[in-house]
Design a protein around this motif. Structure first.
Motif, PDB file in Angstrom:
ATOM      1  N   LEU A  70       0.840  -1.209   0.000  1.00  0.00           N
ATOM      2  CA  LEU A  70       0.000   0.000   0.000  1.00  0.00           C
ATOM      3  C   LEU A  70       0.874   1.259   0.000  1.00  0.00           C
ATOM      4  N   ASN A  71       0.305   2.337  -0.515  1.00  0.00           N
ATOM      5  CA  ASN A  71       1.015   3.626  -0.515  1.00  0.00           C
ATOM      6  C   ASN A  71       0.523   4.467   0.647  1.00  0.00           C
ATOM      7  N   VAL A  72       1.454   4.879   1.483  1.00  0.00           N
ATOM      8  CA  VAL A  72       1.089   5.683   2.654  1.00  0.00           C
ATOM      9  C   VAL A  72       1.776   7.044   2.547  1.00  0.00           C
ATOM     10  N   LEU A  73       0.981   8.092   2.643  1.00  0.00           N
ATOM     11  CA  LEU A  73       1.500   9.460   2.581  1.00  0.00           C
ATOM     12  C   LEU A  73       1.341  10.085   3.969  1.00  0.00           C
ATOM     13  N   ILE A  74       2.423  10.656   4.473  1.00  0.00           N
ATOM     14  CA  ILE A  74       2.414  11.168   5.855  1.00  0.00           C
ATOM     15  C   ILE A  74       2.930  12.609   5.857  1.00  0.00           C
ATOM     16  N   THR A  75       2.302  13.479   6.648  1.00  0.00           N
ATOM     17  CA  THR A  75       2.917  14.793   6.866  1.00  0.00           C
ATOM     18  C   THR A  75       3.532  14.782   8.262  1.00  0.00           C
ATOM     19  N   ALA A  76       4.636  15.510   8.418  1.00  0.00           N
ATOM     20  CA  ALA A  76       5.344  15.494   9.709  1.00  0.00           C
ATOM     21  C   ALA A  76       6.001  16.840   9.970  1.00  0.00           C
ATOM     22  N   GLY A  77       6.236  17.085  11.252  1.00  0.00           N
ATOM     23  CA  GLY A  77       7.007  18.266  11.648  1.00  0.00           C
ATOM     24  C   GLY A  77       6.178  19.540  11.668  1.00  0.00           C
ATOM     25  N   GLY A  84       5.674  11.870  13.572  1.00  0.00           N
ATOM     26  CA  GLY A  84       5.405  11.607  12.153  1.00  0.00           C
ATOM     27  C   GLY A  84       6.429  10.654  11.559  1.00  0.00           C
ATOM     28  N   PHE A  85       7.703  10.856  11.931  1.00  0.00           N
ATOM     29  CA  PHE A  85       8.755   9.987  11.397  1.00  0.00           C
ATOM     30  C   PHE A  85       8.626   8.571  11.981  1.00  0.00           C
ATOM     31  N   ALA A  86       8.185   8.491  13.237  1.00  0.00           N
ATOM     32  CA  ALA A  86       7.977   7.163  13.843  1.00  0.00           C
ATOM     33  C   ALA A  86       6.841   6.437  13.119  1.00  0.00           C
ATOM     34  N   VAL A  87       5.801   7.185  12.755  1.00  0.00           N
ATOM     35  CA  VAL A  87       4.678   6.577  12.017  1.00  0.00           C
ATOM     36  C   VAL A  87       5.182   6.099  10.647  1.00  0.00           C
ATOM     37  N   ALA A  88       6.052   6.906  10.033  1.00  0.00           N
ATOM     38  CA  ALA A  88       6.610   6.518   8.725  1.00  0.00           C
ATOM     39  C   ALA A  88       7.399   5.216   8.862  1.00  0.00           C
ATOM     40  N   GLU A  89       8.212   5.135   9.906  1.00  0.00           N
ATOM     41  CA  GLU A  89       9.017   3.926  10.123  1.00  0.00           C
ATOM     42  C   GLU A  89       8.109   2.713  10.353  1.00  0.00           C
ATOM     43  N   ALA A  90       7.069   2.910  11.168  1.00  0.00           N
ATOM     44  CA  ALA A  90       6.173   1.796  11.481  1.00  0.00           C
ATOM     45  C   ALA A  90       5.393   1.348  10.236  1.00  0.00           C
ATOM     46  N   ALA A  91       5.006   2.304   9.393  1.00  0.00           N
ATOM     47  CA  ALA A  91       4.273   1.950   8.167  1.00  0.00           C
ATOM     48  C   ALA A  91       5.202   1.191   7.220  1.00  0.00           C
ATOM     49  N   ARG A  92       6.452   1.616   7.177  1.00  0.00           N
ATOM     50  CA  ARG A  92       7.436   0.950   6.314  1.00  0.00           C
ATOM     51  C   ARG A  92       7.660  -0.497   6.781  1.00  0.00           C
ATOM     52  N   GLU A  93       7.801  -0.641   8.109  1.00  0.00           N
ATOM     53  CA  GLU A  93       7.968  -1.988   8.685  1.00  0.00           C
ATOM     54  C   GLU A  93       6.799  -2.893   8.319  1.00  0.00           C
ATOM     55  N   ALA A  94       5.612  -2.269   8.210  1.00  0.00           N
ATOM     56  CA  ALA A  94       4.407  -3.056   7.901  1.00  0.00           C
ATOM     57  C   ALA A  94       4.294  -3.329   6.405  1.00  0.00           C
ATOM     58  N   GLY A  95       5.318  -2.926   5.634  1.00  0.00           N
ATOM     59  CA  GLY A  95       5.389  -3.298   4.222  1.00  0.00           C
ATOM     60  C   GLY A  95       4.863  -2.255   3.256  1.00  0.00           C
ATOM     61  N   ALA A  96       4.513  -1.038   3.760  1.00  0.00           N
ATOM     62  CA  ALA A  96       3.969  -0.016   2.859  1.00  0.00           C
ATOM     63  C   ALA A  96       5.086   0.720   2.122  1.00  0.00           C
ATOM     64  N   HIS A  97       4.712   1.364   0.999  1.00  0.00           N
ATOM     65  CA  HIS A  97       5.601   2.329   0.335  1.00  0.00           C
ATOM     66  C   HIS A  97       5.270   3.662   0.995  1.00  0.00           C
ATOM     67  N   VAL A  98       6.245   4.284   1.608  1.00  0.00           N
ATOM     68  CA  VAL A  98       5.939   5.443   2.459  1.00  0.00           C
ATOM     69  C   VAL A  98       6.608   6.708   1.935  1.00  0.00           C
ATOM     70  N   LEU A 144      15.919  15.416  11.633  1.00  0.00           N
ATOM     71  CA  LEU A 144      15.762  13.973  11.834  1.00  0.00           C
ATOM     72  C   LEU A 144      16.273  13.229  10.615  1.00  0.00           C
ATOM     73  N   GLN A 145      16.807  12.035  10.884  1.00  0.00           N
ATOM     74  CA  GLN A 145      17.231  11.190   9.770  1.00  0.00           C
ATOM     75  C   GLN A 145      15.998  10.507   9.173  1.00  0.00           C
ATOM     76  N   THR A 146      15.958  10.394   7.883  1.00  0.00           N
ATOM     77  CA  THR A 146      14.812   9.729   7.242  1.00  0.00           C
ATOM     78  C   THR A 146      14.897   8.234   7.511  1.00  0.00           C
ATOM     79  N   PRO A 147      13.810   7.597   7.978  1.00  0.00           N
ATOM     80  CA  PRO A 147      13.879   6.142   8.185  1.00  0.00           C
ATOM     81  C   PRO A 147      14.211   5.426   6.872  1.00  0.00           C
ATOM     82  N   THR A 148      14.954   4.332   6.991  1.00  0.00           N
ATOM     83  CA  THR A 148      15.377   3.590   5.799  1.00  0.00           C
ATOM     84  C   THR A 148      14.164   3.186   4.968  1.00  0.00           C
ATOM     85  N   GLY A 149      14.279   3.424   3.660  1.00  0.00           N
ATOM     86  CA  GLY A 149      13.227   2.969   2.752  1.00  0.00           C
ATOM     87  C   GLY A 149      12.070   3.937   2.615  1.00  0.00           C
ATOM     88  N   VAL A 150      12.146   5.068   3.312  1.00  0.00           N
ATOM     89  CA  VAL A 150      11.053   6.049   3.257  1.00  0.00           C
ATOM     90  C   VAL A 150      11.472   7.195   2.328  1.00  0.00           C
TER      91      VAL A 150
END
Ligand code: C5P
Length: 427
Positions: A188-195, A216-230, A239-245
């Motif tokens: 799934l594609n997940v779009l997040i606003t943060a900061g 917001g970045f934690a939500v991005a990381e968690a969505a990525r872990e759950a297999g989404a395209h974030v 903040l450092q961008t979570p890997t794969g986001v």
């Protein structure tokens, strides 16, 4: 006695390989049976004998070693593994894996295994940031391979930056901990606003708020872990961008609105975690506003309400808002849920020393007809709980008027396990 988890530990050529014997011990302490496979470059850093001594198993390295193959052939070894961890994973190995190579034992095992594969990259910060490396990492993430790290800090080459291998204890803990939300949002594609946003008053001044972007970045990381395209659309944060986001940097509420509307057509889920300014200056002064002795009047107008504009779209994604409140948290959140026509809202109390710029958070998640409290914990854990709730509340893939990209995906484009209705193999 519970059976031991069979870990195949691949060691590739990098100075961080000196930590890998310790990693073997940490994995074994946590009840793993570890088989080490080294590349030829890795053997220039640590001897195979060291790994044999700590793992209690002969170290494998050669695809053409007749004796070792007779004892356990490479296909058998690939089947034996329940988890494959490559630590350290060099830039070269990552490139070879992304290319699907099978010209040495470790690459062959990665191609031949059905076990989940995890990589702990370790390299110079510029090599890590290199576009080819990042594209290879993206390819691997897209194939369900999990990337652990890298961490930031001092590097063996004397530089400072992102590229350090995670510490053995952290790797062992992550590897052998139960999977979190694995595959819940696969594909799934997940779009997040943060900061925060910054609303310029003149060339040197702006209005902003205390949001750190951490939630917001934690939500991005968690969505990525759950297999989404974030994709994260982020205001100015350190903040450092979570890997794969994928990250899109913006400054003002207007910029954020524009960036969101460029991306939202493809989104299955939109999560607005940004602390967007409610007001923006009507005029931005071209020159620095001078002191004139007396008070100054600033004329402010409402900033665009990003989440509301997304919720008002005819074909909208699943829309999740945040409500940071200083009082009557739940009541205010319910009002926003209704007024902004959201599918879900995550409410929390903010104020001095609570939530803003902290490592911990607590949420009350509310949706039409339901509510759940997420207890206080590190932001990433709270984010995982929120992602699990979102996954539960998502309408089914078929027949939903909401999903854009999700409906457009054909069975062939979905991960194999999803088509078969099994949980994906991701850990
Ligand atoms: O109205 P309030 O700012 O409290 O609403 C909070 C929610 O609305 C958050 O999800 C926030 O990201 C979003 N929001 C927005 N655009 C604004 C103001 C808030 O997307 N201009």
């Amino acid at each position: 006695m519970t059976p031991k988890t069979r870990v195949l530990l691949g060691v590739t050529g990098g100075i961080a390989a000196y930590k890998s014997p310790d990693l073997v011990r940490r994995l074994m302490e946590r009840g793993a049976d570890v088989q080490v496979v080294m590349t030829s470059a890795a053997q220039r850093f640590v001897s195979p004998m060291t790994f044999q001594a700590v793992s209690g198993r002969p170290t494998r390295s050669d695809l053409w070693d007749g004796t070792a193959e007779a004892a356990m052939g490479h296909i058998e070894l690939a089947r034996w593994a329940e988890i494959v961890l490559i630590a350290p994973a060099s830039a070269d190995f990552i490139a070879r894996l992304a290319g699907g190579r099978a010209d040495d034992l470790l690459c062959t095992l990665c191609v031949a295994t059905e076990a989940p594969i995890m990589l702990a990259p370790a390299m110079n910060r510029i090599m890590w940031a290199n576009k080819a490396t990042q594209a290879n990492v993206d390819t691997l993430i897209g194939r369900g391979i999990r990337i652990l790290g890298p961490a930031s800090g001092n590097q063996a080459c004397g530089e400072v930056g992102a590229g350090r291998m995670w510490e053995p204890a952290q790797l062992a803990e992550t590897l052998l901990a139960p999977p979190v939300n694995a595959g819940l949002l696969a594909g799934l594609n997940v779009l997040i606003t943060a900061g925060p946003t910054r609303e310029r008053l003149d060339p040197v001044r702006y209005l902003t708020n205390r949001s750190s972007g951490k939630m917001g970045f934690a939500v991005a990381e968690a969505a990525r872990e759950a297999g989404a395209h974030v994709t994260v659309v982020s205001g100015p944060v350190q903040l450092q961008t979570p890997t794969g986001v994928t990250r899109i940097n913006v400054e003002s509420a207007r910029d954020m609105y524009a960036a969101v509307h460029r991306q939202v057509g493809d989104a299955d889920i939109f999560i607005a975690a940004a602390a967007v300014a409610d007001f923006q200056p009507v005029k931005v002064a071209k020159q620095k506003i001078k002191k004139q002795g007396g008070s100054v009047q600033l004329e402010l107008e409402p900033a665009p309400d990003i989440i509301k504009s997304v919720a008002d779209m005819a074909k909208r994604p699943f829309v999740v808002g945040f409500a940071a409140e200083t009082n009557d948290v739940e009541d205010n959140a319910r009002i926003k849920l209704k007024r902004k026509k959201l599918d879900m809202i995550a409410a929390n109390e903010v104020g001095d020393g609570i939530a803003f710029d902290c490592e911990d958070n607590t949420l009350t998640v509310i949706w039409p007809g339901g509510k759940m409290d997420v207890p206080r914990g590190p932001k990433v854990e709270v984010a995982r709980a929120l992602i699990a709730l979102i996954a539960k509340r998502l309408p089914p893939p078929d027949g939903s008027p909401r999903r854009g990209a999700r409906k457009r995906r054909t069975a062939a484009a979905l991960p194999r396990d999803r088509v078969r209705g099994r949980r994906p193999r991701r850990v």
